[in-house]
Motif scaffolding. Structure first.
Motif, short mmCIF file in Angstrom:
data_model
loop_
_atom_site.label_atom_id
_atom_site.label_comp_id
_atom_site.label_asym_id
_atom_site.label_seq_id
_atom_site.Cartn_x
_atom_site.Cartn_y
_atom_site.Cartn_z
N TRP A 67 0.86 -1.19 0.00
CA TRP A 67 0.00 0.00 0.00
C TRP A 67 0.89 1.23 0.00
CZ3 TRP A 67 -3.23 -1.65 4.91
CH2 TRP A 67 -3.95 -2.81 4.61
N ALA A 68 0.44 2.28 -0.66
CA ALA A 68 1.19 3.54 -0.71
C ALA A 68 0.23 4.66 -1.08
CB ALA A 68 2.32 3.46 -1.74
N GLY A 69 0.69 5.89 -0.90
CA GLY A 69 -0.11 7.03 -1.33
C GLY A 69 -0.51 6.89 -2.79
N ARG A 70 -1.75 7.20 -3.10
CA ARG A 70 -2.28 6.98 -4.46
C ARG A 70 -1.42 7.64 -5.52
NH1 ARG A 70 -8.50 8.04 -5.07
NH2 ARG A 70 -8.53 6.04 -3.97
N LYS A 71 -0.90 8.83 -5.24
CA LYS A 71 -0.13 9.56 -6.26
C LYS A 71 1.32 9.08 -6.37
CE LYS A 71 -2.96 13.70 -6.17
NZ LYS A 71 -3.03 15.13 -5.83
N THR A 104 -1.30 -2.46 -4.39
CA THR A 104 -2.67 -2.99 -4.45
C THR A 104 -3.69 -2.06 -3.80
OG1 THR A 104 -2.29 -4.27 -2.44
CG2 THR A 104 -1.88 -5.38 -4.53
N ARG A 105 -3.22 -1.09 -3.02
CA ARG A 105 -4.14 -0.13 -2.41
C ARG A 105 -3.49 1.25 -2.43
NH1 ARG A 105 -6.13 -0.10 3.94
NH2 ARG A 105 -7.52 1.69 3.78
N GLY A 106 -4.11 2.18 -3.14
CA GLY A 106 -3.66 3.55 -3.15
C GLY A 106 -4.29 4.30 -1.99
N LEU A 107 -3.48 4.69 -1.02
CA LEU A 107 -4.00 5.32 0.20
C LEU A 107 -4.30 6.79 -0.03
CD1 LEU A 107 -1.49 3.66 2.69
CD2 LEU A 107 -3.90 3.05 2.38
N VAL A 108 -5.36 7.26 0.63
CA VAL A 108 -5.76 8.66 0.54
C VAL A 108 -6.04 9.18 1.94
CG1 VAL A 108 -6.70 8.45 -1.79
CG2 VAL A 108 -8.20 8.08 0.18
N GLU A 109 -6.12 10.50 2.04
CA GLU A 109 -6.41 11.17 3.31
C GLU A 109 -7.60 10.52 4.00
OE1 GLU A 109 -6.11 14.53 6.09
OE2 GLU A 109 -4.82 14.15 4.37
N GLY A 110 -7.39 10.18 5.29
CA GLY A 110 -8.48 9.63 6.10
C GLY A 110 -8.54 8.12 6.15
N ASP A 111 -7.81 7.42 5.28
CA ASP A 111 -7.78 5.96 5.37
C ASP A 111 -7.18 5.54 6.71
OD1 ASP A 111 -8.89 5.51 2.89
OD2 ASP A 111 -6.98 5.12 1.87
#
Length: 199
Positions: A67-71, A104-111
Motif C-alpha cells: 500500500w502507498a499514497g495513491r499519487k 494494491t491499495r492507493g492510500l488517501v487522506e483519512g484511510d
C-alpha cells in the motif's frame, strides 16, 4: 533501524503492518527481523528508493499486499521515482533502483492503517503520506522532516516540491505530536521544537 549509523534509515512494524522497507541492501536485515512475526500488509510512505528498496522482497517473501499514497503508486509499481529537476534528477538516475512491485491499495487522506490515520502530505514526493494516531500523539512522518545530524526539512534538491513540503511540515507540527518517528534519524519527543522549526 536498517543501516549504520543507527537510525540512518528506519522502518517500523506497527501492529502487523510494516511501514517502509529501506534500500535494496536492507532486504536481509529486514527479513531477519520479520521472520516469525505475523505480517498483514506493507505500507510505503513515499516512492523513493531508500523507502521502497526492499518492498518487493518483503511482499514476495511474506505474501502481503503493498500500500502507498495513491499519487506515488505508479512510481513504486514501475520503480521510477518522481524527483525535482536538475541535480536531483541526476542523483536519482545514478542510484540503484529497487525491483518494481504493484501497489494494491492507493492510500488517501483519512484511510485507516493499523490504528493510524493516513494524512496526505505531498511535497517531498507527489504522493507522500504520513500516519497519525490521535489518541496518543504518535506520528510516522516519513521524510517530511528528517532528523539526521540536525532536525529539519529534507534537502531541497531531493524534494519534488520544497514549498509544498514546507506546508506539510507546518501541518504536521500543528498536530503537536508527542512522539515523532522519522524515515531518517532518531525519534523525537518535543512538539515545541517541531513547531518552532516548521513555523
Amino acid at each position: 533501524m536498517l543501516g549504520r549509523p543507527p537510525h540512518l534509515v528506519n522502518a517500523y512494524l506497527v501492529e502487523d503492518v510494516l511501514v517502509d522497507a529501506g534500500t535494496p541492501a536492507a532486504r536481509r536485515r529486514l527479513t531477519r527481523q520479520l521472520d516469525g512475526r505475523r505480517l498483514a500488509a506493507h505500507v510505503v510512505t513515499h516512492a523513493h528508493p531508500d523507502h521502497f528498496g526492499a518492498s518487493h522482497a518483503v511482499c514476495d517473501r511474506y505474501g502481503v499486499p503493498l500500500w502507498a499514497g495513491r499519487k506515488d503508486a505508479e512510481a513504486i509499481a514501475t520503480a521510477t521515482p518522481v524527483t525535482g529537476s536538475g541535480f536531483a534528477a541526476a542523483v536519482v538516475s545514478r542510484m540503484r533502483m529497487p525491483a518494481p512491485h504493484p501497489v494494491t491499495r492507493g492510500l488517501v487522506e483519512g484511510d485507516e492503517v493499523a490504528g493510524f490515520t493516513v494524512l496526505d502530505v505531498p511535497g517531498h514526493s507527489p504522493g507522500h503520506i504520513a500516519l497519525w494516531r490521535d489518541h496518543d500523539g504518535v506520528l510516522l512522518c516519513g521524510d517530511v522532516f528528517v532528523n539526521v545530524l540536525r532536525l529539519g526539512a529534507p534537502p531541497k534538491f531531493l524534494s519534488y516540491d520544497d514549498v509544498r513540503n514546507r506546508d506539510a511540515m507546518r501541518r504536521l507540527a500543528e498536530l503537536r505530536p508527542k512522539l515523532v518517528l522519522f524515515g531518517h534519524g532518531p525519534p523525537l519527543r518535543d512538539p515545541d521544537r517541531l513547531r518552532r522549526l516548521a513555523g
